[in-house]
Every structure is written in structure tokens, then in C-alpha cells.
Enzyme design. Structure first.
Site, mmCIF file in Angstrom:
data_model
loop_
_atom_site.group_PDB
_atom_site.id
_atom_site.type_symbol
_atom_site.label_atom_id
_atom_site.label_comp_id
_atom_site.label_asym_id
_atom_site.label_seq_id
_atom_site.Cartn_x
_atom_site.Cartn_y
_atom_site.Cartn_z
ATOM 1 N N LYS A 147 1.282 4.531 14.555
ATOM 2 C CA LYS A 147 1.832 3.485 15.257
ATOM 3 C C LYS A 147 2.949 3.066 14.683
ATOM 4 O O LYS A 147 3.292 3.581 13.345
ATOM 5 C CB LYS A 147 0.793 2.344 15.400
ATOM 6 N N ASP A 200 -6.014 -2.400 10.544
ATOM 7 C CA ASP A 200 -5.540 -1.719 11.623
ATOM 8 C C ASP A 200 -6.176 -0.696 12.551
ATOM 9 O O ASP A 200 -5.733 -0.316 13.502
ATOM 10 C CB ASP A 200 -4.243 -0.597 11.148
HETATM 11 O O1 C5P Z 1 -7.306 -4.189 5.875
HETATM 12 P P1 C5P Z 1 -6.675 -3.308 4.762
HETATM 13 O O2 C5P Z 1 -7.481 -2.245 3.918
HETATM 14 O O3 C5P Z 1 -5.641 -2.598 5.766
HETATM 15 O O4 C5P Z 1 -5.688 -4.320 3.949
HETATM 16 C C1 C5P Z 1 -5.157 -4.090 2.944
HETATM 17 C C2 C5P Z 1 -4.662 -5.007 1.824
HETATM 18 O O5 C5P Z 1 -3.737 -5.877 2.782
HETATM 19 C C3 C5P Z 1 -5.785 -6.272 1.997
HETATM 20 O O6 C5P Z 1 -6.490 -6.044 0.680
HETATM 21 C C4 C5P Z 1 -4.999 -7.431 1.757
HETATM 22 O O7 C5P Z 1 -4.571 -7.883 0.687
HETATM 23 C C5 C5P Z 1 -3.874 -7.408 2.868
HETATM 24 N N1 C5P Z 1 -4.007 -7.735 4.088
HETATM 25 C C6 C5P Z 1 -3.948 -9.165 4.405
HETATM 26 N N2 C5P Z 1 -3.982 -9.436 5.650
HETATM 27 C C7 C5P Z 1 -4.131 -8.658 6.639
HETATM 28 C C8 C5P Z 1 -4.184 -7.326 6.495
HETATM 29 C C9 C5P Z 1 -4.230 -6.746 4.969
HETATM 30 O O8 C5P Z 1 -3.706 -9.807 3.338
HETATM 31 N N3 C5P Z 1 -4.062 -9.240 7.987
#
Ligand code: C5P
Length: 306
Positions: free
Chosen positions: A24, A151
């Protein structure tokens, strides 16, 4: 390409199928307020592109373990892998046990802002929903996806969707026509968590969603012209400040005639969109002079809206 429609070689009673899991790009990415759970609310228009990993899933009756193989040695294939976690989350929620074997062929650069791991996880959920004949609704699959990463839900709703909340609120939107995307990966990664922290500590306040974005939020269709006026990514400022080369790649894409050039997600991939293939190939040729860069020229995916 709609991820749910690329299932190949599968009949309802099949025990094996192969799914192409697309990358993406974020056509628009606004990072809004920090929430009490530590995540940030975001608002994004996300688009799949035809750079795909291949996820082959096979049920192994009489076994109970999940086995993952991958053609890229740097990727851990143990329980920490998102595909492994997706398979195990599906089995737990479905209250089923089955041996599962997954062969993963990686084409999407990793840690690149292209959502490769999340797309593989979404493909695993979709594939197991079919192979195990779970008949799950989109809501059920989204809930499992959300538990794995912010995502993941998007990839259940592509090719184009508006994503908000932490990433769990997804609505498909029709994008008129396709564009040629030139993806330029610098050969190093940017850690998402670092990018969020950097953004939070460097910006003065949270800019509210622009009127143009609020309007798009209510639209059922979007044209590339409308998108050109609205494309932006909040991560560019902090990420470009730390990696000047990414700003240069963006500028080069624009100089080469890209209608839009943006960082994807928190990077490090920068992409440019071109109306015709010739323009995209000229830009590709320009970047290929630098052998540190990985360059991909692919079409944006298109397909029916869910
Ligand atoms: O959910 P994911 O593992 O992709 O997120 C990685 C990091 O990015 C999270 O630990 C967080 O610190 C940050 N994040 C965030 N807000 C989001 C998605 C991710 O702060 N909506």
C-alpha cells in the site's frame, strides 16, 4: 486489485490456496491526537499497488502446529512473525485446531512504509476464513486484523479506502482510473514507533483535518485530480529532517514529472504517481543510476468497491 478476489486455485473443499498480498501507499496521511491507549488517531486515504507478496496456505489435517517458511532469510518465521500471529489468532477465535503451513514469498521491501507484513497478515486471515470455511463477516475479520496491527484492517477493504481511528475504521472509496507508481526505497528502514515519537515531540500542536479532507471523508468517489490537491503526509517533516536523502528523492520525482510525490506511511519508501507509463519509466531510469536504491514501477490497483 481487491485482496479478497485474488484467491486462486481454491474450491470450497480445497485444503490449499495462494493469495497475492499487495503493498500500500498512503495517498493522504494525517496523524491527529494521541489517545489514552498510547496510539494516535489518524486519517488516511490508502491505496494498494501491484507489488505483491505471495502467501501460499495449506491445511495439514492431523497436525496442530503452524509452520511458516519464507524466501527471505532476514525475516523471522517464528511466533513473532505477523503471518504466524495471524494464523494463530484465527484458530483461537474460531476455536479450531489444525496444522497450517504457510509459504511466504516476499517481494515488498520490509520496514518500508508499504505495509507488507500487514498485507501478508490480512491475506492469512482471508485465506484461513476460506480454507476453514469459517464464513466470517468483514467485521469479524477486521477485529482479528486490528489485534495484529493498525494497518491490517485496510487490506481487507482495498484497493482504496479511508482509514481512521487507530486504523480500525475503514471505508472503501472508489478511485477513478489508475496511475503508475514509482516506489523508491532507500535501502534503510524507518521505525514506525520512532516516527510517531519524533512527530509528537517536534510539532507545536495538532492541526485539525482540513476542509478538503473533511469533504473527501464524505465522498463515495475520488478523482486523481482531487487527490493531487489533497495529498500530504504528516510524517514527512520529522522523517525528512532525519533523512535528507528522502526529501531529495521526493524532489527528484517531482522534477521527473510526478503528479504527486510523497513519503509512504512513516517511510522510508517515497513514491511518485504518473499518469502514463513512459513518464514512470523515465523516472525509474533516473533512480536506477544509484545502486543503493530499490525502485519498483507498478500500477495502482483497481477493482470493485466493497
Ligand atoms: O499497530 P502497529 O504495530 O502498526 O503500530 C506500531 C507503533 O506505531 C505503535 O506501537 C505506536 O507507537 C505507533 N502507532 C500510533 N498510532 C497508530 C498506529 C501506530 O501511535 N494509529
Amino acid at each position: 486489485m481487491l485482496l479478497r478476489e485474488v484467491v486462486t486455485k481454491a474450491s470450497p473443499v480445497s485444503s490449499e490456496l495462494t493469495i497475492l498480498a499487495p503493498a500500500k501507499v498512503n495517498l493522504i496521511l494525517r496523524i491527529l491526537d494521541r489517545r489514552s491507549d498510547g496510539y494516535h488517531n489518524l486519517w488516511s486515504v490508502m491505496q494498494t499497488v501491484a507489488l505483491q507478496d505471495e502467501v501460499r496456505i495449506r491445511l495439514r489435517p492431523g497436525h496442530e502446529d503452524i509452520r511458516l517458511r519464507c524466501d527471505v532469510s532476514e525475516l523471522a518465521t517464528d511466533r513473532t512473525n505477523l503471518v504466524h500471529r495471524a494464523a494463530s489468532a484465527v484458530l483461537a477465535r474460531a476455536e479450531k485446531s489444525s496444522g497450517i503451513e504457510v509459504d511466504l514469498r516476499k517481494r515488498i521491501p520490509m520496514g518500508a512504509g508499504l505495509g507488507g507484513g500487514s498485507s501478508d497478515a490480512a491475506a492469512t486471515i482471508i485465506g484461513l476464513n476460506q480454507l476453514l470455511q469459517l464464513n466470517w463477516s468483514m467485521t469479524q475479520m477486521t477485529e482479528v486484523g486490528q489485534s495484529l496491527g493498525s494497518d491490517v484492517p485496510f487490506f481487507l477493504y482495498g484497493p482504496t479506502a479511508i482509514v481512521s481511528g487507530r486504523g480500525e475504521t475503514v471505508r472503501s472509496i472508489a478511485m477513478e482510473g489508475t496511475r503508475w507508481a514509482v516506489l523508491v526505497n532507500p535501502g534503510f528502514g524507518v521505525e514506525t514507533k520512532w516516527a510517531y515519537n519524533e512527530l509528537a515531540s517536534t510539532r507545536v500542536g495538532v492541526r485539525p483535518l482540513a476542509r478538503l479532507h473533511q469533504e473527501i471523508d464524505h465522498q463515495q468517489r475520488l478523482t486523481w485530480n482531487e487527490l493531487s490537491a489533497a495529498a500530504e503526509n504528516d510524517f514527512e517533516s520529522p522523517v525528512f529532517a532525519a533523512h535528507e536523502v528522502l526529501r531529495e528523492i521526493k524532489q527528484t520525482l517531482l522534477d521527473q514529472g510526478a503528479d504527486i510525490a510523497l513519503l509512504s506511511g512513516s517511510g522510508a519508501t517515497v513514491f511518485g504517481l504518473f499518469a502514463d507509463e513512459a513518464g514512470a519509466r523515465r523516472a525509474e531510469a533516473h533512480f536506477l543510476r544509484d545502486n543503493r536504491l530499490k525502485v519498483f514501477v507498478v500500477l495502482t490497483c483497481s477493482g470493485p468497491v466493497v
